[in-house]
Design an enzyme around this catalytic site. Structure first.
Site, PDB file in Angstrom:
ATOM      1  N   VAL A   1      -2.112   3.927  -3.651  1.00 34.00           N
ATOM      2  CA  VAL A   1      -1.985   2.847  -4.634  1.00 34.00           C
ATOM      3  C   VAL A   1      -1.764   1.523  -3.908  1.00 34.00           C
ATOM      4  O   VAL A   1      -0.939   1.433  -2.995  1.00 34.00           O
ATOM      5  CB  VAL A   1      -0.810   3.107  -5.595  1.00 34.00           C
ATOM      6  CG1 VAL A   1      -0.728   2.011  -6.658  1.00 34.00           C
ATOM      7  CG2 VAL A   1      -0.953   4.481  -6.262  1.00 34.00           C
TER       8      VAL A   1
ATOM      9  N   VAL B   1       0.879  -1.172   0.000  1.00 33.16           N
ATOM     10  CA  VAL B   1       0.000   0.000   0.000  1.00 33.16           C
ATOM     11  C   VAL B   1       0.916   1.221   0.000  1.00 33.16           C
ATOM     12  O   VAL B   1       1.660   1.454   0.961  1.00 33.16           O
ATOM     13  CB  VAL B   1      -0.936   0.011   1.218  1.00 33.16           C
ATOM     14  CG1 VAL B   1      -1.804   1.273   1.199  1.00 33.16           C
ATOM     15  CG2 VAL B   1      -1.806  -1.238   1.234  1.00 33.16           C
ATOM     16  N   HIS B   2       0.861   1.976  -1.105  1.00 31.04           N
ATOM     17  CA  HIS B   2       1.761   3.108  -1.343  1.00 31.04           C
ATOM     18  C   HIS B   2       0.953   4.389  -1.178  1.00 31.04           C
ATOM     19  O   HIS B   2       0.048   4.670  -1.968  1.00 31.04           O
ATOM     20  CB  HIS B   2       2.352   2.996  -2.749  1.00 31.04           C
ATOM     21  CG  HIS B   2       3.491   3.925  -3.024  1.00 31.04           C
ATOM     22  ND1 HIS B   2       3.305   5.256  -3.302  1.00 31.04           N
ATOM     23  CD2 HIS B   2       4.823   3.703  -3.067  1.00 31.04           C
ATOM     24  CE1 HIS B   2       4.490   5.825  -3.522  1.00 31.04           C
ATOM     25  NE2 HIS B   2       5.428   4.904  -3.383  1.00 31.04           N
ATOM     26  N   VAL B   3       1.268   5.189  -0.168  1.00 32.12           N
ATOM     27  CA  VAL B   3       0.463   6.354   0.192  1.00 32.12           C
ATOM     28  C   VAL B   3       1.055   7.615  -0.418  1.00 32.12           C
ATOM     29  O   VAL B   3       2.087   8.128   0.029  1.00 32.12           O
ATOM     30  CB  VAL B   3       0.365   6.500   1.722  1.00 32.12           C
ATOM     31  CG1 VAL B   3      -0.541   7.678   2.080  1.00 32.12           C
ATOM     32  CG2 VAL B   3      -0.154   5.211   2.341  1.00 32.12           C
ATOM     33  N   GLY B   4       0.395   8.131  -1.459  1.00 32.94           N
ATOM     34  CA  GLY B   4       0.860   9.353  -2.107  1.00 32.94           C
ATOM     35  C   GLY B   4       1.907   9.076  -3.165  1.00 32.94           C
ATOM     36  O   GLY B   4       2.531   8.009  -3.195  1.00 32.94           O
TER      37      GLY B   4
END
Length: 639
Positions: free
Chosen positions: A606, A558-561
């Site tokens: 993402v 989970v890729h934040v930003g």
């Protein structure tokens, strides 16, 4: 896990690593500086002076030869550590074993190998070589493992900076504490045993015993108080390396070679100077009882400088901190040369000499060079790369020992000599070796670092992101054995509130489509939740992404930003610990969307598969659909 529990574990890890170097650095100070003083002053007492001088020359020469040979041996030791697999990790066993064995052998050396030189100097020389090599090998295994732990404790340059700063902080206390206690302790024990007010052999043995015990206690603290992380980036690298790959990892990585050269020049200057300061106070200034001032000043400055490094590094790039420290070092030599008769100028010189960030900057640059090298050649040689700095330290320590032995003999600073016995020629020889040559080396280190070292903090963040992209594309997918009979099914739920997006709609900060398979959400808030039941394997050091594995075995990040890696953790708050089991919908992370947008970054969340090649089929998402966290997004089938 509560935030306070997580913070408590982090503080324990920081504190344990910090205390580990207290004894480790003190032990290195004994072997690199005070052992040669013991050799020149007490080991051969009772022998004919000419025979003693020959043995001093022989031993210092042997030590230099052995250390040069270890320029080849140390990377091999690093490879042994890198290829170690135990339930305690690959570093802790060698930290403990290396410390225990080297401590025992150091005590044997400080007995003069039980006075063997008095009976047979030939047998003494043979045994000395064998014992010293064994001692150095086991110390190297401990040293390589201690500093090699840093990249295994965190992926973030800032967090690594904290670990390294704390290690350097306690190391300063350990190293300079010796300067404070050595003369009183050695003299007191010698007097208690022999009735003589001098630095005699009994006192030196007691000194070595105290520091050896301290090193063992501190090794136990670092072993029990730290935890090695196993994450997707570390595990995706090739785990076994050949000897050819070991040396290739060093010589094919320019961001190992240039920082190492700059550090070599600094270390030569610093260790040479520290090696002869005792002789400066005893034979040149004629005030040996004032030598404790050197340790007090260095310890005070260490208390101030090391903790300040991570704070300063938030605003000042590492390169300029290195340059600033080396400039202070150059000014210190100028004061030593022209202000030797002035107590204030001498003390100011000692202050400037210790305002130095060279070791901190070098360790961090080499640590970041691990990911840099992994990106270039697919190998993550943690202990091998970080063996370079201790290898340099040992080499410069040997040079210092040789120089001290040379100066002691050439200037008549052996046995019972005093300051009154020094001639103008003796002082000139001392000045050249102790001041002019180190001054030149300090200037050269500035030139090398300024012109050749390019691996900055920002560059490292770009490297980590590129490794992430390769994971998303399956280019460095782990080759794990597949024992499953049939594909597994997994439902993925929304990790955030907001609008669903296809991966093709996600454009990164460079205007390129986000790589890999998965989906994205344009969030309405900064809360991130678990997308299924599973385990959080690891968090990127910058907190902007984490890997979570479902109970069925599906691995996602989970890729934040987008571009948020450059915030270096600012604005992110996690509510879990790596390795923690979580349930679908658990709040895992909060991020400051306004801060990200204010800095020109995107807040898109993402979710992508780290092993896209294992995906058999996936249901379609509904682009533009508004979802709440915990709401079903898609079903995926994977091998």
């Amino acid at each position: 896990m509560t935030h306070s529990d997580k913070s408590g574990k982090q503080i324990l890890s920081y504190a344990s690593f910090c205390l580990g170097n207290l004894g480790h650095s003190a032990f290195y100070g004994v072997m690199s500086t005070y052992f040669i003083i013991f050799i020149t002053s007490s080991m051969f007492s009772g022998l004919n002076q000419s025979v003693a001088d020959k043995l001093i020359g022989l031993i210092t020469g042997l030590m230099v030869v052995i250390r040069i040979a270890e320029l080849v041996i140390d990377p091999i030791l690093g490879n042994i550590v890198d290829n170690t697999k135990t339930r305690w990790g690959k570093f802790k066993p060698w930290i403990l074993i290396g410390t225990l064995v080297s401590a025992a052998l150091l005590l044997v050396l400080f007995t003069g190998i039980f006075g063997l030189a008095q009976k047979s100097w030939i047998l003494f020389a043979i045994l000395f070589v064998l014992i010293y090599i064994s001692f150095d090998v086991f110390y190297s295994l401990s040293d390589v493992s201690y500093w090699g732990m840093v990249p295994a404790l965190s992926e973030d340059s800032h967090a690594r900076g904290i670990y390294t700063s704390l290690g350097a902080f306690s190391g300063t206390i350990g190293w300079n504490g010796l300067t404070i206690i050595v003369v009183p302790l050695v003299t007191a024990v010698t007097y208690a045993v022999t009735g003589k007010h001098e630095e005699g052999a009994p006192g030196w043995l007691a000194f070595a015993a105290v520091i050896s015990a301290l090193a063992i206690v501190c090794a136990l603290i670092v072993c029990f108080g730290t935890k090695e992380k196993h994450n997707i980036i570390r595990n995706s690298a090739k785990q076994k390396t050949t000897l050819r790959q070991v040396f290739g990892a060093i010589f094919h990585n320019d961001q190992i070679l240039w920082p190492s050269l700059a550090y070599l020049l600094y270390s030569l200057a610093y260790v040479i100077t520290n090696g002869v300061l005792f002789y400066m106070y005893k034979f040149v200034i004629g005030k040996p009882n004032d030598f404790w001032v050197v340790g007090v000043i260095a310890t005070i400055i260490g208390f101030c400088i090391s903790p300040m490094f991570p704070i300063l590094n938030k605003y000042i790039p590492r390169k300029w901190l290195f340059i600033a420290g080396q400039t202070c070092m150059v000014l210190a030599y100028v004061l030593f040369i022209f202000g030797r008769d002035n107590v204030f100028l001498m003390d100011l010189g000692l202050v400037l000499l210790n305002i130095n960030f060279a070791q901190l900057v070098t360790v961090l640059t080499l640590t970041d060079a691990i990911e840099y090298g992994q990106l270039k050649n697919g190998q993550r040689n943690e202990a091998v790369v970080l063996a370079v700095r201790p290898m340099i330290d040992k080499f410069t320590g040997a040079v210092s020992n040789a120089l001290v032995g040379y100066v002691a003999i050439a200037a008549g600073m052996t046995g019972s000599a005093t300051a009154a016995d020094m001639t103008a020629h003796d002082i000139s020889t001392f000045n050249m070796m102790a001041l002019y040559i180190p001054l030149t080396l300090a200037v050269l280190s500035i030139v090398v670092f300024l012109t050749k070292v390019t691996l900055s903090e920002k560059k490292h963040a770009e490297v980590v992101e590129e490794l992430k992209d390769q994971l998303a594309e399956g280019k460095i997918e782990k080759n794990e054995s597949n024992t499953q009979v049939r594909p597994q099914d997994q439902t993925i739920y929304a990790p955030a509130d907001g609008k669903l997006m296809k991966m093709a709609e996600v454009i990164d900060e460079d205007g390129k489509p986000f790589p890999g398979k998965g989906f994205a959400i344009k969030p309405d808030s900064g809360n991130i939740y678990a997308p299924f039941d599973g385990v959080v394997r690891f968090t990127f050091g910058t907190k902007h992404a984490f890997e979570i594995v479902s109970n069925n075995g599906l691995q996602v990040v989970v890729h934040v930003g987008l571009g948020t890696v450059n915030l270096r953790g600012e604005g992110f708050e996690t509510y879990y610990d790596d390795g923690q089991k979580v349930k679908k919908g658990d709040l895992l992370l909060e991020f400051d969307r306004d801060l990200a947008l204010k800095n020109g970054y995107q807040d898109t969340v993402v979710t992508f598969y780290t092993q896209p090649g294992r995906i058999v089929k996936s249901s379609e998402i509904e682009p533009g659909k508004i979802v709440e966290h915990g709401e079903k997004v898609l079903d995926v089938q994977f091998k």
